[in-house]
Design a protein around this motif. Structure first.
Motif, PDB file in Angstrom:
ATOM      1  N   THR A 226       4.433  -9.016   1.875  1.00  0.00           N
ATOM      2  CA  THR A 226       4.284  -9.309   0.444  1.00  0.00           C
ATOM      3  C   THR A 226       5.568  -8.933  -0.287  1.00  0.00           C
ATOM      4  OG1 THR A 226       3.222  -7.147   0.149  1.00  0.00           O
ATOM      5  CG2 THR A 226       1.774  -9.043   0.429  1.00  0.00           C
TER       6      THR A 226
ATOM      7  N   TRP B 286       0.614 -15.967  -5.289  1.00  0.00           N
ATOM      8  CA  TRP B 286       0.362 -14.554  -4.997  1.00  0.00           C
ATOM      9  C   TRP B 286      -1.133 -14.248  -4.982  1.00  0.00           C
ATOM     10  CZ3 TRP B 286       3.554 -11.862  -2.494  1.00  0.00           C
ATOM     11  CH2 TRP B 286       4.931 -12.001  -2.674  1.00  0.00           C
TER      12      TRP B 286
ATOM     13  N   LYS C 156      -2.718 -14.606  -1.853  1.00  0.00           N
ATOM     14  CA  LYS C 156      -2.423 -13.511  -0.926  1.00  0.00           C
ATOM     15  C   LYS C 156      -3.150 -12.224  -1.316  1.00  0.00           C
ATOM     16  CE  LYS C 156       2.129 -15.140   0.602  1.00  0.00           C
ATOM     17  NZ  LYS C 156       1.885 -15.056   2.060  1.00  0.00           N
TER      18      LYS C 156
END
Length: 763
Positions: free
Chosen positions: A83, A95, A98
């Motif tokens: 990340t 993002w 994720k």
């Protein structure tokens, strides 16, 4: 799907941000919001040790939000997804896929999570200059709570005094109101990416042309250079202040938007043709990840001289994969070893910083296997058998492979033992081969520039590197030759994956123990033969003797040194002669810690500071058994000494913890020898992570030192903190904290960056 974007416009493309209309539109993220984050938030919210991975050094980080996934986890059986900001995804939506969640968006009728966290902090101000309540957990052991918007009410109920900024003097009323207005208006973002100036763009083109030349030889050199410079914050000759650039691999050539190849490691298979590109370092510069490297016409000429002047050839380009990562000596064996080593020597401070200070940002398990202070020296290429003897190089290269590529948890022990044995066969080869050479003398040490002498200070879970020989003569010294320097760099920087699993991290750190031992053994060849075992007995006391028997190759205790040293105190005499012989290279003379006469201060400073340094010299090089205050001091304390002109001279007060040995990753407390701790005092900021600050007038320093000398317990030390200490609750905390960065700007402007306060203690 690839990440195609033009860097100069990157930060404007954050998904989900809309420009607000009406009165609140007057608030500019660039002008009004980021400066508040930089002043009051970035000190805790940057790098991988950002609380909840919330990185507030840029609009991209703020829009990315927070995550519950911990980066630091020494027990996970599977590697975690990477990340890395500006690397692994771009834009809020990507993002969130994720696992990140927004801290800027309102949740129905509820204000944004950041707004509520700021309100919680604003409604529970700290008592000015008072010690914080014990129930507020601080430091790296604080639980990673990471409340989501839905969990905020439960968090606030359980932790009513732990709003933001956490446990520190908060925002001014104006800053608080500005942030709340901005968040209420939808948190609009107008930030544009940093772009190179015309002068920088020209140099970027020249360097990209160099790295992307056609030809097998040119491709191999470019790959080696990229793997050695990918962490660098590069600055250009005559470039713009504050502009830094970094190398990336792209699918697209110069002149086109960068199409980033985002692999886990810089030496993983890119899967396609590679173009090496320079792009601007985005966001606020923070000191802990800021490892600088200069580019200039002279640097380019040096690279051409080292790598392209000879007639060596490449018959076939090496591939990628675990085997290639494990042994860069085989991967790049076609490149002359002298060129590779000399390139690393030219900027040795940069390379040592990558694995001592580096951007991992937390490393207590790794730093467990180094002493708290030591000096580093380098072997001259003309006296390095790996450089000068092709036969020896051929024998050594297969033995220089490093573990960490196989992360199968079940095979850790077997893999480790095989690499340990291979390393020990190399050490035996080195020992026996060097025994056939003339005894090592002063010419053995490289003395090409002021990178030749480095000082390392460990601060428990972080460490720093500085040019010059600082502090008292240390217990140990390291001597790097090329095989050792290159292995250390690859093992701890290129091949190390902070997101890796327990097997990868354990193998990496176990091998670092062997690296330290190898550097110590290299140095001991300079000592008289009959003293070497005594040194090892001192360095590896108690359980260390077992480790020597289990894991280390026997040292040469027979062949003589070529140096003429005092028989009773050879290391001390070596240091004395080293300081005399290489005085011109020693970037940081140190009369405070190594006072050799009546005057223990630097020349050329104002009298009040000379008196201050004379007083400070009284607390250096004294063991804690005779200076009890050392037991109360944290690892890295900053003294801000105000002169008559109002300017601050900064001193680092470093606690050097003593250990019976540092041969194991775990159980450090059992090897700690607190009565032997000492202090080093040196002008400058020698840590990215201040643990505490004292602010005092120059004329008060003698009184301050006298008080330190009288301390016998915690109560006595607390009186000193009450008088001169800058607690987290001090009304001017942030002013003093950023004075440290201001000092860097005034003294070494290229090195300036925001410091980290995650380790700032509640004294």
């Amino acid at each position: 799907m690839s990440l195609r974007f033009i860097v100069s416009a990157a930060l404007a493309l954050i998904a989900g941000s809309a420009y607000a209309e009406g009165p609140a539109a007057a608030i500019s993220y660039t002008r009004d919001i980021q400066p508040i984050f930089t002043e009051k938030c970035v000190a805790c919210h940057a790098c991988y040790d950002s609380a909840c991975q919330l990185n507030l050094g840029s609009a991209e980080g703020a829009a990315r939000g927070a995550s519950k996934m911990p980066v630091y986890d020494g027990e996970r059986s599977q590697a975690a997804p990477t990340t890395r900001l500006f690397y692994d995804a771009f834009g809020k939506q990507a993002w969130q896929q994720k696992g990140f969640y927004s801290v800027l968006d309102a949740q129905g009728s509820q204000a944004a999570l950041m707004a509520r966290m700021l309100e919680l902090g604003h409604n529970a101000p700290l008592q000015a200059s008072a010690k914080l309540p014990d129930e507020i957990a601080l430091g790296l052991n604080r639980a990673n709570m990471c409340a989501t918007p839905a969990e905020f009410n439960a968090y606030a109920g359980a932790h009513p005094k732990e709003g933001m900024p956490l446990a520190v003097t908060g925002l001014t009323d104006q800053q608080y109101q500005t942030l709340q207005r901005w968040l209420a208006s939808g948190a609009p973002i107008d930030e544009q990416g940093l772009a190179p100036s015309a002068r920088e763009a020209l140099q970027i083109q020249q360097w990209e042309n160099l790295f992307n030349q056609p030809g097998a030889r040119e491709s191999l050199v470019a790959r080696w250079l990229f793997e050695h410079l990918y962490l660098a914050h590069i600055y250009f000759q005559n470039g713009e202040p504050g502009h830094f650039f970094q190398w990336v691999r792209s699918r697209t050539p110069s002149g086109q938007p960068i199409d980033l190849i985002a692999t886990r490691r810089p030496n993983d298979d890119p899967g396609t043709r590679v173009y090496y590109r320079l792009w601007p370092v985005q966001g606020v510069i923070v000191h802990k990840t800021h490892i600088t490297y200069p580019f200039s016409a002279a640097k380019m000429a040096r690279i051409k001289q080292l790598f392209y002047a000879g007639d060596w050839q490449v018959t076939a380009l090496p591939g990628y994969g675990p085997g290639r990562r494990a042994n860069p000596f085989e991967t790049f064996e076609a490149i002359p070893a002298r060129a590779r080593y000399q390139f690393m020597l030219d900027n040795a401070e940069y390379f040592v910083r990558t694995f001592i200070r580096g951007p991992v940002c937390r490393g207590q398990i790794a730093t467990d296997v180094i002493r708290d202070n030591f000096w580093t020296l380098f072997q001259d290429p003309d006296h390095d058998l790996y450089i000068t003897d092709a036969r020896y190089r051929g024998q050594a290269t297969p033995l220089l492979a490093m573990p960490g590529q196989n992360d199968d948890v079940g095979s850790v022990l077997g893999v480790w033992l095989s690499y340990r044995d291979r390393r020990n066969r190399y050490e035996a080869l080195r020992r026996d081969s060097y025994a056939d050479l003339p005894p090592p003398g002063w010419s053995t040490l490289w003395a090409g520039n002021d990178n030749a002498l480095l000082s390392i200070f460990r601060h428990f879970d972080s460490a720093s590197v500085t040019k010059g020989l600082i502090g008292e003569v240390p217990q140990t010294m390291w001597l790097f030759d090329y095989p050792l320097l290159e292995r250390t760099y690859y093992q701890l920087a290129v091949n190390f994956d902070v997101f890796g699993n327990v097997a990868h991290q354990a193998q990496t750190r176990l091998y670092f123990d062997l690296i330290r031992n190898g550097a110590e053994q290299n140095f001991l060849r300079l000592m008289p033969a009959d003293s070497r075992e005594d040194f090892l007995d001192d360095w590896y006391q108690n359980s260390g003797k077992l480790k020597m028997w289990l894991d280390y190759e026997a040292i040469d205790d027979d062949k003589p040194t070529g140096l003429h040293l005092d028989e009773k105190h050879p290391k001390r005499d070596f240091a004395r002669q080293l300081l005399t012989r290489y005085a011109a290279l020693n970037a940081n003379p140190d009369p405070i810690n190594r006072c050799s006469g009546a005057y223990c201060s630097r020349d050329g400073i104002e009298p009040a500071l000379q008196d201050a340094e004379q007083a400070l010299s009284r607390v250096t090089s004294r063991p804690a058994a005779g200076l009890k205050v050392i037991e109360q001091l944290p690892e890295a304390t900053m003294l801000l000494v105000e002169t008559a002109s109002g300017r601050h001279q900064v001193y680092s007060l470093l606690r050097n913890r003593a250990h019976s040995n540092v041969a194991f990753l775990l159980g450090e407390a059992y090897r700690y020898q607190p009565g032997l701790d000492t202090l080093t005092v040196y002008p400058g900021v020698l840590s990215s992570y201040p643990n505490f600050m004292f602010a005092l007038k120059a004329r008060e320093v003698p009184e301050f030192v006298a008080e330190l000398e009288q301390v016998t317990d915690a109560a006595g030390f607390e009186k000193i903190v009450d008088h001169w200490g800058v607690r987290r609750s001090h009304p001017q905390f942030w002013q003093y904290f950023h004075d440290l960065s201001q000092y860097l700007r005034e003294t070494t402007p290229v090195e300036e960056g925001v410091l980290d306060m995650n380790r700032y203690e509640n004294l």
